[in-house]
Design a protein around this motif. Structure first.
Motif, PDB file in Angstrom:
ATOM      1  N   LEU A  32      43.594  50.001   5.472  1.00  0.00           N
ATOM      2  CA  LEU A  32      43.948  50.039   7.138  1.00  0.00           C
ATOM      3  C   LEU A  32      42.619  50.106   7.963  1.00  0.00           C
ATOM      4  O   LEU A  32      41.782  51.062   7.433  1.00  0.00           O
ATOM      5  CB  LEU A  32      44.904  50.917   7.331  1.00  0.00           C
ATOM      6  N   ASP A  33      42.411  49.516   8.940  1.00  0.00           N
ATOM      7  CA  ASP A  33      41.164  49.701   9.728  1.00  0.00           C
ATOM      8  C   ASP A  33      41.941  50.045  11.115  1.00  0.00           C
ATOM      9  O   ASP A  33      42.286  48.962  12.010  1.00  0.00           O
ATOM     10  CB  ASP A  33      40.318  48.685   9.924  1.00  0.00           C
ATOM     11  N   ILE A  34      42.389  51.169  11.733  1.00  0.00           N
ATOM     12  CA  ILE A  34      43.265  51.382  12.841  1.00  0.00           C
ATOM     13  C   ILE A  34      42.131  51.675  13.967  1.00  0.00           C
ATOM     14  O   ILE A  34      41.388  52.723  14.229  1.00  0.00           O
ATOM     15  CB  ILE A  34      44.171  52.585  12.904  1.00  0.00           C
ATOM     16  N   ILE A  35      41.998  50.716  14.951  1.00  0.00           N
ATOM     17  CA  ILE A  35      40.887  50.753  15.970  1.00  0.00           C
ATOM     18  C   ILE A  35      41.693  51.119  17.222  1.00  0.00           C
ATOM     19  O   ILE A  35      42.271  50.325  17.812  1.00  0.00           O
ATOM     20  CB  ILE A  35      40.283  49.447  16.121  1.00  0.00           C
ATOM     21  N   VAL A  36      41.427  52.437  17.721  1.00  0.00           N
ATOM     22  CA  VAL A  36      41.915  52.776  19.268  1.00  0.00           C
ATOM     23  C   VAL A  36      40.950  52.617  19.997  1.00  0.00           C
ATOM     24  O   VAL A  36      39.794  53.099  19.947  1.00  0.00           O
ATOM     25  CB  VAL A  36      42.344  54.255  18.997  1.00  0.00           C
TER      26      VAL A  36
END
Length: 252
Positions: A32-36
């Motif tokens: 996962l790469d969760i970009i906020v």
């Protein structure tokens, strides 16, 4: 497979932790790469995200001056790593259903010809913070509507479509989805729920007059594009017949 999920955030301190946690529980499905991307929040949105980042390396935070939803989404697209395989979106007050990533990624892995999976949306009002889903007894209804988070998209498709239209204050999601389907991708329509959409009275979609104006602008642009797309029609199975009829009525 590496899955990037873009979360635009503005004044979202009350809900963003739940949104991120609903994704983190699915780390067994992919890298996962969760970009906020924070859009200049004045509350504790960034602080909440940093607290989670301290123990969760899958999260990235980009802090920008306030520029609106389209610029914020574009900042996420521009931050995608080169090895990203699939992309999705999640608003900072919505939830990703448990098992959604594993289910949809398995479909993409089984068939390399599929460009995207589009699922149902479950509207709800109250959250169970333990299950990160609609609370038992909450008002909830499923639908097939315009919602970016209902889709899981191959990176190659996202690259073909490009960036969001930054002149649109709202309806940028409708504009983007129409541009996606104008690429004539191979798609899979899922009968499962792809996102829990929190219905509240504070979101941008509640600003009705502006929303109607921006909807008309997005549909007018789609009509102009389609005059150059010989024989193109929006797929009939992506949205519900009522929702599609509403869009087509506005477009006339």
């Amino acid at each position: 497979m590496k899955a990037a999920i873009i979360i635009p955030a503005y004044e979202a301190e009350a809900t963003i932790a739940s949104s991120i946690r609903s994704l983190l529980r699915q780390r067994d499905a992919a890298t996962l790469d969760i970009i906020v991307i924070d859009d200049g929040s004045s509350d504790r949105t960034c602080a909440v995200v940093r607290e989670l980042m301290a123990s969760e390396p899958e999260i990235r935070l980009i802090e920008n001056a306030h520029g609106g939803i389209s610029k914020t989404r574009n900042a996420g697209l521009k931050a995608l790593s080169e090895d990203t395989d699939v992309v999705s979106f999640l608003d900072a007050d919505d939830l990703s259903p448990d098992g959604r990533m594993k289910r949809d990624i398995a479909i993409l892995e089984a068939d390399a010809a599929i460009d995207l999976i589009y699922a149902k949306v479950r509207f709800f009002d109250f959250e169970d913070q333990h299950t990160l889903s609609p609370r038992i007894g909450a008002n909830a209804v499923d639908g097939r509507v315009v919602q970016l988070a209902a889709g899981l998209y191959r990176r190659t498709l996202i690259d073909r479509v490009g960036l969001f239209d930054e002149t649109l204050v709202q309806s940028e999601d409708l504009d983007y989805l129409m541009r996606i389907f104008e690429e004539r991708p191979n798609y899979f329509v899922s009968d499962e729920v792809g996102v829990y959409y929190r219905k509240n009275n504070g979101g941008i979609t509640e600003q009705r007059k502006q929303a109607q104006h921006e909807l008309m602008r997005a549909l007018f642009r789609a009509r102009k594009r389609r005059s150059k797309l010989a024989g193109f029609e929006m797929p009939r199975d992506i949205f519900s017949s009522d929702h599609l009829a509403d869009l087509e009525r506005w477009a006339k």
